[in-house]
Design a protein around this motif. Sequence first.
Motif, PDB file in Angstrom:
ATOM      1  N   GLY A  69     -36.126   9.111   7.840  1.00 58.49           N
ATOM      2  CA  GLY A  69     -37.335   8.463   8.356  1.00 58.49           C
ATOM      3  C   GLY A  69     -37.354   8.466   9.873  1.00 58.49           C
ATOM      4  O   GLY A  69     -36.472   9.045  10.520  1.00 58.49           O
ATOM      5  N   HIS A  70     -38.385   7.838  10.432  1.00 60.47           N
ATOM      6  CA  HIS A  70     -38.447   7.705  11.886  1.00 60.47           C
ATOM      7  C   HIS A  70     -37.393   6.698  12.316  1.00 60.47           C
ATOM      8  O   HIS A  70     -37.367   5.565  11.833  1.00 60.47           O
ATOM      9  CB  HIS A  70     -39.844   7.258  12.332  1.00 60.47           C
ATOM     10  CG  HIS A  70     -40.808   8.407  12.403  1.00 60.47           C
ATOM     11  ND1 HIS A  70     -41.744   8.657  11.434  1.00 60.47           N
ATOM     12  CD2 HIS A  70     -40.954   9.388  13.338  1.00 60.47           C
ATOM     13  CE1 HIS A  70     -42.436   9.745  11.755  1.00 60.47           C
ATOM     14  NE2 HIS A  70     -41.985  10.206  12.904  1.00 60.47           N
TER      15      HIS A  70
ATOM     16  N   GLN B 160     -43.545   3.493  14.205  1.00 61.30           N
ATOM     17  CA  GLN B 160     -42.652   2.457  14.732  1.00 61.30           C
ATOM     18  C   GLN B 160     -43.034   1.093  14.141  1.00 61.30           C
ATOM     19  O   GLN B 160     -42.905   0.067  14.790  1.00 61.30           O
ATOM     20  CB  GLN B 160     -42.621   2.451  16.266  1.00 61.30           C
ATOM     21  CG  GLN B 160     -43.962   2.570  16.948  1.00 61.30           C
ATOM     22  CD  GLN B 160     -43.824   2.674  18.482  1.00 61.30           C
ATOM     23  OE1 GLN B 160     -42.809   2.334  19.079  1.00 61.30           O
ATOM     24  NE2 GLN B 160     -44.872   3.151  19.124  1.00 61.30           N
ATOM     25  N   SER B 161     -43.479   1.129  12.891  1.00 65.93           N
ATOM     26  CA  SER B 161     -43.920  -0.114  12.240  1.00 65.93           C
ATOM     27  C   SER B 161     -42.928  -0.612  11.193  1.00 65.93           C
ATOM     28  O   SER B 161     -43.240  -1.506  10.414  1.00 65.93           O
ATOM     29  CB  SER B 161     -45.283   0.117  11.577  1.00 65.93           C
ATOM     30  OG  SER B 161     -45.144   1.030  10.509  1.00 65.93           O
ATOM     31  N   TYR B 162     -41.732  -0.041  11.152  1.00 68.40           N
ATOM     32  CA  TYR B 162     -40.791  -0.426  10.088  1.00 68.40           C
ATOM     33  C   TYR B 162     -40.410  -1.909  10.194  1.00 68.40           C
ATOM     34  O   TYR B 162     -40.291  -2.604   9.183  1.00 68.40           O
ATOM     35  CB  TYR B 162     -39.521   0.432  10.143  1.00 68.40           C
ATOM     36  CG  TYR B 162     -39.670   1.890   9.749  1.00 68.40           C
ATOM     37  CD1 TYR B 162     -40.920   2.493   9.584  1.00 68.40           C
ATOM     38  CD2 TYR B 162     -38.534   2.685   9.549  1.00 68.40           C
ATOM     39  CE1 TYR B 162     -41.028   3.837   9.242  1.00 68.40           C
ATOM     40  CE2 TYR B 162     -38.632   4.022   9.199  1.00 68.40           C
ATOM     41  CZ  TYR B 162     -39.873   4.594   9.054  1.00 68.40           C
ATOM     42  OH  TYR B 162     -39.977   5.927   8.719  1.00 68.40           O
TER      43      TYR B 162
ATOM     44  N   GLY C 285     -35.917   0.982  18.798  1.00 70.65           N
ATOM     45  CA  GLY C 285     -36.300   0.438  20.105  1.00 70.65           C
ATOM     46  C   GLY C 285     -37.262  -0.728  20.022  1.00 70.65           C
ATOM     47  O   GLY C 285     -37.378  -1.526  20.954  1.00 70.65           O
ATOM     48  N   MET C 286     -37.956  -0.848  18.910  1.00 70.50           N
ATOM     49  CA  MET C 286     -39.054  -1.819  18.813  1.00 70.50           C
ATOM     50  C   MET C 286     -38.682  -3.089  18.046  1.00 70.50           C
ATOM     51  O   MET C 286     -39.560  -3.886  17.702  1.00 70.50           O
ATOM     52  CB  MET C 286     -40.251  -1.165  18.118  1.00 70.50           C
ATOM     53  CG  MET C 286     -41.107  -0.315  19.045  1.00 70.50           C
ATOM     54  SD  MET C 286     -41.945  -1.293  20.329  1.00 70.50           S
ATOM     55  CE  MET C 286     -43.218  -2.112  19.350  1.00 70.50           C
ATOM     56  N   VAL C 287     -37.415  -3.303  17.753  1.00 70.57           N
ATOM     57  CA  VAL C 287     -37.025  -4.449  16.922  1.00 70.57           C
ATOM     58  C   VAL C 287     -37.449  -5.768  17.578  1.00 70.57           C
ATOM     59  O   VAL C 287     -38.189  -6.572  16.989  1.00 70.57           O
ATOM     60  CB  VAL C 287     -35.507  -4.443  16.644  1.00 70.57           C
ATOM     61  CG1 VAL C 287     -35.102  -5.699  15.876  1.00 70.57           C
ATOM     62  CG2 VAL C 287     -35.111  -3.186  15.881  1.00 70.57           C
TER      63      VAL C 287
END
Lengths: 582, 582
Positions: free
Chosen positions: B40-41, B73-75, B47-49
Amino acid sequence: MNLESIKSPADLKQLSVGELTELCSNMRTALIEKISRHGGHFGPNLGMVEATVALHIVFNSPVDKFVFDVSHQSYIHKMLTGRMSAFVNSDRYDDVSGYTNPHESEHDFFNIGHTSTSISLASGLAKARDLNGGKENIIAVIGDGSLSGGEAFEGLDTAGTFKSNFIIVVNDNDMSIAENHGGIYDNLRLLRETNGKAECNLFRAFGLDYRFVNNGNDLESLIATFQEVKDIDHPIVVHIVTEKGRGYAPAVADKESHHWCGPFDMATDRQLYDSDAPSYASIMTSMLLKRMKEDKSLVVVNAGTPGVIGFNPKERAEAGDQFVDVGIAEEQAAAMVSGIARNGGHPVWGVGASFIQRAYDQISQDICINASPATIVTFYTGIRALNDVTHLGIYDIAMLSNIPGLVYLAPTCRAEFEAMLNWSIAQDKAPVAIRTASPAPVDLDITVDSDYSELNKFRVVSEGSDVAIIAVGTMLADALKAAELLKAKGINPTIINPRFVSGVDAELLTSLMANHRAVVTVEDGIIDGGFGAKVAHFYADKDIKVDVIGLPKQFYDRYNPQELCERYDITAEGIARRVQRL
Amino acid sequence: MNLESIKSPADLKQLSVGELTELCSNMRTALIEKISRHGGHFGPNLGMVEATVALHIVFNSPVDKFVFDVSHQSYIHKMLTGRMSAFVNSDRYDDVSGYTNPHESEHDFFNIGHTSTSISLASGLAKARDLNGGKENIIAVIGDGSLSGGEAFEGLDTAGTFKSNFIIVVNDNDMSIAENHGGIYDNLRLLRETNGKAECNLFRAFGLDYRFVNNGNDLESLIATFQEVKDIDHPIVVHIVTEKGRGYAPAVADKESHHWCGPFDMATDRQLYDSDAPSYASIMTSMLLKRMKEDKSLVVVNAGTPGVIGFNPKERAEAGDQFVDVGIAEEQAAAMVSGIARNGGHPVWGVGASFIQRAYDQISQDICINASPATIVTFYTGIRALNDVTHLGIYDIAMLSNIPGLVYLAPTCRAEFEAMLNWSIAQDKAPVAIRTASPAPVDLDITVDSDYSELNKFRVVSEGSDVAIIAVGTMLADALKAAELLKAKGINPTIINPRFVSGVDAELLTSLMANHRAVVTVEDGIIDGGFGAKVAHFYADKDIKVDVIGLPKQFYDRYNPQELCERYDITAEGIARRVQRL
């Protein structure tokens, strides 16, 4: 000064500033006279007279290469590059197109008619120059609303990385076709107000060097600045402030209506062929303005061409917040209507058929994958709309009818257009596009439904046998006339209004097989990827012949619409002939 | 902390900063483990946590609405909005898609997978909110290379005109998929270096207010800043600086190869299913790197996905100035190759099939109207490429084969691909696109031509009678297998390699009528607007039956390729069955 003595830019280089000023004045007069008799882009060219002369004085075209954005402001460039007679000799007005054209002159590098492409196209010229060790100047000329398109920003962003000569002339006339819309215009205003000195600078933020010319209609300042940046070794923006319509007072006073003009009377400024007859644009505008009063979530979105869809200043004022002009930015328009629809609004995006191409991915991804119930109304569709190769309305079916999830409707007459538009705005299931016929709305004596939720359901207009004619939108009127011609010869065709061009009615097409041997389809667009091809595919493995009437897939330029229709049987007589052939 | 105790954003709001920090750490661990096992990405989400947690702490989703750009980056957002189990329970990994999806959660507003759309989509949510008198916050989250697409700039420009709440979070990790390209990245660097204080500010130049967060991986700064801008009454950009890949050292060290990962071994960071087998990308790259040494005007252009076309860091270094990455900006890529071709260069634009949609107008207008001899190579085409609904490779024929002037070639095997690419680069007559088959190149025992200048000339691979099979590109191998199956049943079909999908060979198709009753076409794309529909149209009024094998026009999401092929007879057995049916 005799304008026809200017055969090439070389003839300018010997002239004094006084002579050049006289030349500018004479060219402006010729331009006003030509447009008044012939029509064309008006205000944009009047504003660019001095800048174009200055460019040709300083640079060495065609070794140095100009790329004019949209190229609707290239008339002066044409005058100076061997095409003067097309502007001063009325018999030769049609020798040139309204846009740059490499077939006309070695000084033109691209056939351009869509907005926001110049920087990107020129970036390619520059890249090839660098690889080939060339030294020429590459100059993109952009402005007059063109900066707001995504491609222009992408071009600025790429240009900002260049390490070699690249000059972008930004023609800032504080206008688009109508007034400008977009956050960047506040920055351009700030730059104008600070004589280019403001630290916050859009172009510098893209990595570009920058010069400012306060009076972009002053030959000497322009020449001096272009001399300064000539042969520069890095990318630079020259921001020039010009007056749109300069030299023709009514065009300065009312810039929007003089962006493009048909022939007009110079004494009164009145358009010669203006008509108050209703158009699909005026019909839509009336309907929507009325409906807006009851539905505050109804909003019309347009990308920089409000006049095309009937929203002139009066209508825009009446709509208030329920009208959004995003500037020439079709991708934004498409995504925005999807967002509006997903948050409880009822958006209608009005767009010229040729410009909808600029948002293919946004229609597919932003709207259709999300099944956002937005309404798209396409204008200038078909053969009888605009006829410059860059503005054709004959590719929309091939594009829109093959995007999954999009319902593409083709009304045959005024009442059906109104019914389809009303239904589309009220429904919340699917994105719907509606194809307005060009040029004028007709009234037909047919039954018009109010509900189109049963997708791809065709309607039989008139029952016959042996042959069925399925005629898309505006072509139904011709099909009905063809039926009259055929009846006189003892043939009684079934006439079908498909209403939907994005799919076929399998049930109805199957039922036709009982007492029909052949089907003729008619559409005023290209055959490849079009509606008739879907019908042909449906019957491909069955015992029924199909003849698809439409245009072969190619680019057509400045054609005579009637001739083109006759050549390809897109007329009542043509349809009758093709039916008889089968 | 037990991650599965987080059922909704409400569960976050009671936690202390210490607990939130632990939550971030645990989510990161879960993310690394899921990607290592599932793919996955990767880097973008790591980086976005903190930023995603801070957004959900401050705002009230789904009343306040987030739109994640590309949504790759929506995980973390998914983890926090009721979908945690899909990240911590390996049996449920496939419960969620790789992108936001309104079918999964009321916290997702769009199914998104293409770049640069978030601001524009969110602008529509905001417009509808304002018309309906709503007060919620609308937040677009963009970055990680997405800012360079034209739609994003158009969105910024429109947002700059807003007079109400609108928040754009720019996630600046100083990366795209590969390194960033574009003049704006110098401005982002300047803003980072000045702690957001530089006067020259891209976002302010678009008319937007601005805040800067130096450490975008620090929960407390993020929460404080988001609190400040919550319920703001005008548009604002919050520029946060994050570290791509944070928390997994190899992903920080080599960001490009960890942007998206297949399953890998955490101990060694080695990809589990990596293969050294040649791909069309590696074949093209080798050919072009060799050819570049002899032809300095040969230049490869790509829009932000260099790995897709085989130009990884080593190959890019080798190509030097003869490789251009314009950032994720397909319109720029299309226009640039046209410009290169018009100034004596030989450009090759390598592009994923799903992304070529983003430059429909530029291919039509900038390239094809100008007949610029650019080469376009499409990757990830067909059914066996990517299978998320936002990344499909099955619409390219319907799009490209109906644009006038574009030659679209479909090589059937490795040797034919090489021959077509060599011919295309050398010729100077027309724009040419070449469709690489997915997944892997095959070798076929067929005659391969070196010259394709006789347009739309099909080749008979094997002469038979009664039925002809015309198989596009990669499908030829299946057609040849089908012929073997049919021969066993006494049927000897003619097998044809059309080579061109943008037109038909009228002479050959006519000649088939002498001893064939039926034709079967096969393509791995949608039928509407496709190649088989052109053949069906050709025969529509003639005495030959046509059966078109391909996919019905619709969106397909996360399908099993083999199942889909079997369902629609896009296999050797399926072709044989359809031939027998006729």
